[in-house]
Design a protein around this motif. Structure first.
Motif, PDB file in Angstrom:
ATOM      1  N   ASN A   7      34.645  30.362  32.328  1.00 56.52           N
ATOM      2  CA  ASN A   7      34.537  31.770  32.752  1.00 56.52           C
ATOM      3  C   ASN A   7      33.892  31.932  34.118  1.00 56.52           C
ATOM      4  O   ASN A   7      32.996  32.761  34.310  1.00 56.52           O
ATOM      5  CB  ASN A   7      33.756  32.576  31.705  1.00 56.52           C
ATOM      6  CG  ASN A   7      34.294  32.382  30.306  1.00 56.52           C
ATOM      7  OD1 ASN A   7      33.601  31.846  29.442  1.00 56.52           O
ATOM      8  ND2 ASN A   7      35.520  32.791  30.060  1.00 56.52           N
ATOM      9  N   THR A   9      33.436  33.195  37.742  1.00 65.41           N
ATOM     10  CA  THR A   9      33.766  34.286  38.658  1.00 65.41           C
ATOM     11  C   THR A   9      32.936  34.095  39.921  1.00 65.41           C
ATOM     12  O   THR A   9      31.768  33.703  39.848  1.00 65.41           O
ATOM     13  CB  THR A   9      33.459  35.654  38.017  1.00 65.41           C
ATOM     14  OG1 THR A   9      34.333  35.843  36.891  1.00 65.41           O
ATOM     15  CG2 THR A   9      33.673  36.792  38.994  1.00 65.41           C
ATOM     16  N   LYS A  10      33.553  34.345  41.067  1.00 61.94           N
ATOM     17  CA  LYS A  10      32.849  34.206  42.337  1.00 61.94           C
ATOM     18  C   LYS A  10      33.153  35.397  43.235  1.00 61.94           C
ATOM     19  O   LYS A  10      34.315  35.730  43.492  1.00 61.94           O
ATOM     20  CB  LYS A  10      33.275  32.914  43.052  1.00 61.94           C
ATOM     21  CG  LYS A  10      32.631  32.718  44.429  1.00 61.94           C
ATOM     22  CD  LYS A  10      31.122  32.562  44.360  1.00 61.94           C
ATOM     23  CE  LYS A  10      30.515  32.348  45.746  1.00 61.94           C
ATOM     24  NZ  LYS A  10      29.038  32.236  45.702  1.00 61.94           N
ATOM     25  N   LYS A  16      36.415  39.483  45.232  1.00 60.30           N
ATOM     26  CA  LYS A  16      36.386  38.585  44.076  1.00 60.30           C
ATOM     27  C   LYS A  16      37.323  37.408  44.354  1.00 60.30           C
ATOM     28  O   LYS A  16      38.546  37.530  44.262  1.00 60.30           O
ATOM     29  CB  LYS A  16      36.806  39.320  42.801  1.00 60.30           C
ATOM     30  CG  LYS A  16      36.614  38.498  41.531  1.00 60.30           C
ATOM     31  CD  LYS A  16      37.096  39.247  40.292  1.00 60.30           C
ATOM     32  CE  LYS A  16      36.095  40.270  39.818  1.00 60.30           C
ATOM     33  NZ  LYS A  16      36.475  40.850  38.500  1.00 60.30           N
ATOM     34  N   ASN A  19      38.289  34.853  39.367  1.00 61.63           N
ATOM     35  CA  ASN A  19      38.206  35.879  38.341  1.00 61.63           C
ATOM     36  C   ASN A  19      38.298  35.245  36.949  1.00 61.63           C
ATOM     37  O   ASN A  19      39.382  34.979  36.443  1.00 61.63           O
ATOM     38  CB  ASN A  19      39.331  36.897  38.549  1.00 61.63           C
ATOM     39  CG  ASN A  19      39.251  38.075  37.590  1.00 61.63           C
ATOM     40  OD1 ASN A  19      38.326  38.170  36.779  1.00 61.63           O
ATOM     41  ND2 ASN A  19      40.205  38.972  37.672  1.00 61.63           N
ATOM     42  N   ASN A  20      37.141  34.934  36.352  1.00 59.19           N
ATOM     43  CA  ASN A  20      37.061  34.463  34.974  1.00 59.19           C
ATOM     44  C   ASN A  20      37.922  33.211  34.747  1.00 59.19           C
ATOM     45  O   ASN A  20      38.752  33.155  33.839  1.00 59.19           O
ATOM     46  CB  ASN A  20      37.482  35.584  34.011  1.00 59.19           C
ATOM     47  CG  ASN A  20      37.029  35.314  32.588  1.00 59.19           C
ATOM     48  OD1 ASN A  20      35.972  34.742  32.354  1.00 59.19           O
ATOM     49  ND2 ASN A  20      37.837  35.729  31.625  1.00 59.19           N
ATOM     50  N   SER A  55      29.111  33.122  40.824  1.00 53.03           N
ATOM     51  CA  SER A  55      28.462  34.404  40.539  1.00 53.03           C
ATOM     52  C   SER A  55      28.247  34.571  39.043  1.00 53.03           C
ATOM     53  O   SER A  55      27.244  35.125  38.600  1.00 53.03           O
ATOM     54  CB  SER A  55      29.315  35.556  41.087  1.00 53.03           C
ATOM     55  OG  SER A  55      29.544  35.406  42.467  1.00 53.03           O
ATOM     56  N   GLU A  56      29.224  34.084  38.259  1.00 54.20           N
ATOM     57  CA  GLU A  56      29.137  34.137  36.795  1.00 54.20           C
ATOM     58  C   GLU A  56      29.798  32.890  36.222  1.00 54.20           C
ATOM     59  O   GLU A  56      30.676  32.297  36.851  1.00 54.20           O
ATOM     60  CB  GLU A  56      29.863  35.379  36.249  1.00 54.20           C
ATOM     61  CG  GLU A  56      29.317  36.699  36.727  1.00 54.20           C
ATOM     62  CD  GLU A  56      30.223  37.869  36.338  1.00 54.20           C
ATOM     63  OE1 GLU A  56      31.139  37.668  35.505  1.00 54.20           O
ATOM     64  OE2 GLU A  56      30.010  38.969  36.877  1.00 54.20           O
ATOM     65  N   GLY A  57      29.379  32.486  35.014  1.00 54.17           N
ATOM     66  CA  GLY A  57      30.005  31.375  34.313  1.00 54.17           C
ATOM     67  C   GLY A  57      29.294  30.052  34.508  1.00 54.17           C
ATOM     68  O   GLY A  57      28.277  29.968  35.215  1.00 54.17           O
ATOM     69  N   ASP A  58      29.827  29.011  33.872  1.00 52.79           N
ATOM     70  CA  ASP A  58      29.214  27.680  33.894  1.00 52.79           C
ATOM     71  C   ASP A  58      30.248  26.611  34.194  1.00 52.79           C
ATOM     72  O   ASP A  58      31.413  26.729  33.819  1.00 52.79           O
ATOM     73  CB  ASP A  58      28.580  27.346  32.532  1.00 52.79           C
ATOM     74  CG  ASP A  58      27.322  28.148  32.263  1.00 52.79           C
ATOM     75  OD1 ASP A  58      26.448  28.190  33.149  1.00 52.79           O
ATOM     76  OD2 ASP A  58      27.226  28.736  31.172  1.00 52.79           O
ATOM     77  N   ASN A  67      25.010  24.452  37.536  1.00 53.21           N
ATOM     78  CA  ASN A  67      24.150  25.509  38.086  1.00 53.21           C
ATOM     79  C   ASN A  67      22.673  25.311  37.768  1.00 53.21           C
ATOM     80  O   ASN A  67      21.805  25.828  38.469  1.00 53.21           O
ATOM     81  CB  ASN A  67      24.628  26.894  37.605  1.00 53.21           C
ATOM     82  CG  ASN A  67      24.595  27.037  36.095  1.00 53.21           C
ATOM     83  OD1 ASN A  67      24.655  26.047  35.371  1.00 53.21           O
ATOM     84  ND2 ASN A  67      24.494  28.271  35.626  1.00 53.21           N
TER      85      ASN A  67
END
Length: 298
Positions: A7, A9-10, A16, A19-20, A55-58, A67
């Motif tokens: 997932n 996202t950057k 963006k 996206n996921n 920005s989000e996720g691993d 991260n």
């Protein structure tokens, strides 16, 4: 799993870039990472290597979270960026010994890597004296010095001549026998020649993840046709059993049919009924190029 992307996202300010995005790669896989310019390929690779944060996720590399445990993850990664950064005034062997000292690797390992990537004839030259193909070998050697489990290659064949392409292609295939390789390119023929699997990304989203062997077994039929005049797509769409039509260039079309029946007579009849001449009419198996054009039309 060697690489697990969860997932991701950057954002770059309000843009963006990813996206996921989710996918995973296993040891021994060579996976092509395809997409048009600006699709997010390099951004995704930089996130996997820990060069930039998501920005989000691993992302996990050999179960190490990039991260939160970047240095531990990077020990498992060899990375060849798109613009291969080399110290051009250094000699090949000198440069690799310098890299080995950073990793605290024995000098005899440098000799082994030089042999492995075919650099022995150039080892005592300055890097600036080398051809593009040999500079890529130097970059690969540096990425392999610490014997990583995962190899990230961003456009490694760009700008190479046909002989250099074959050499680098064979080298990547050999390396990929016991490592996980993520191979970014915009050259579909390279993916066909090197990879076991392809992931296609567009506008920051994964739009296909295909095993190449299964893709080649697909019974859909693809016909390449060139007419003597340009024609609108709405007329092409009247051909029976047509699933997808891609205007690849001016009067040339790539037509995908959802039948194994030979559709060339139907295409020929279509041309005749519309006052067109067929300058080229070839049947092709469903392949990576037709899949790419189907998913990302011009």
């Amino acid at each position: 799993m060697s690489i697990e992307v969860k997932n991701i996202t950057k954002f770059y300010k309000d843009q963006k870039a990813l996206n996921n995005v989710s996918f995973s790669l296993n040891k021994g896989e060579i996976v092509g990472f395809l997409g048009p310019n600006g699709a997010g390929k390099s951004t995704m690779m930089k996130i996997i290597t820990g060069f930039i944060p998501a920005s989000e996720g691993d992302v996990l590399v050999n179960d190490c979270k990039v991260n939160t445990n970047k240095l531990a993850a990077q020990k498992h990664i060899g990375y060849l960026p798109e613009h291969n950064p080399l110290y051009l005034e250094m000699y090949v062997k000198e440069y690799l010994l310098f890299n080995a000292s950073i990793y605290k690797i024995a000098k005899d390992e440098v000799e082994k890597i030089i042999n492995k990537v075919g650099l022995m004839p150039e080892a005592h030259k300055k890097i600036k004296q080398l051809s593009k193909g040999y500079r890529q070998r130097v970059g690969l050697a540096a990425a392999l010095l610490h014997n990583p489990d995962v190899l990230i290659l961003d456009e490694p064949t760009t700008g190479l001549d046909p002989n250099q392409l074959i050499d680098i292609r064979n080298l990547i295939k050999e390396i990929g026998k016991n490592k996980t390789v993520l191979f970014s390119t915009h050259i579909m023929q390279e993916v066909d020649a090197i990879c076991d699997r392809v992931i296609i990304i567009n506008k920051g989203k994964i739009i296909a993840d295909e095993n190449l062997i299964e893709l080649k077994k697909n019974q859909e039929q693809v016909i390449e046709v060139e007419f003597d005049f340009k024609i609108e797509k709405q007329f092409i769409n009247t051909i029976p059993h047509l699933k997808f039509a891609d205007n690849v260039h001016d009067t040339s079309w790539l037509l995908t049919f959802n039948t194994s029946k030979d559709m060339r007579p139907s295409v020929f009849d279509f041309a005749h009924d519309n006052g067109l001449k067929t300058l080229k009419l070839n049947t092709k198996n469903k392949n990576l190029e037709s899949l790419f054009h189907e998913l990302i039309p011009k």
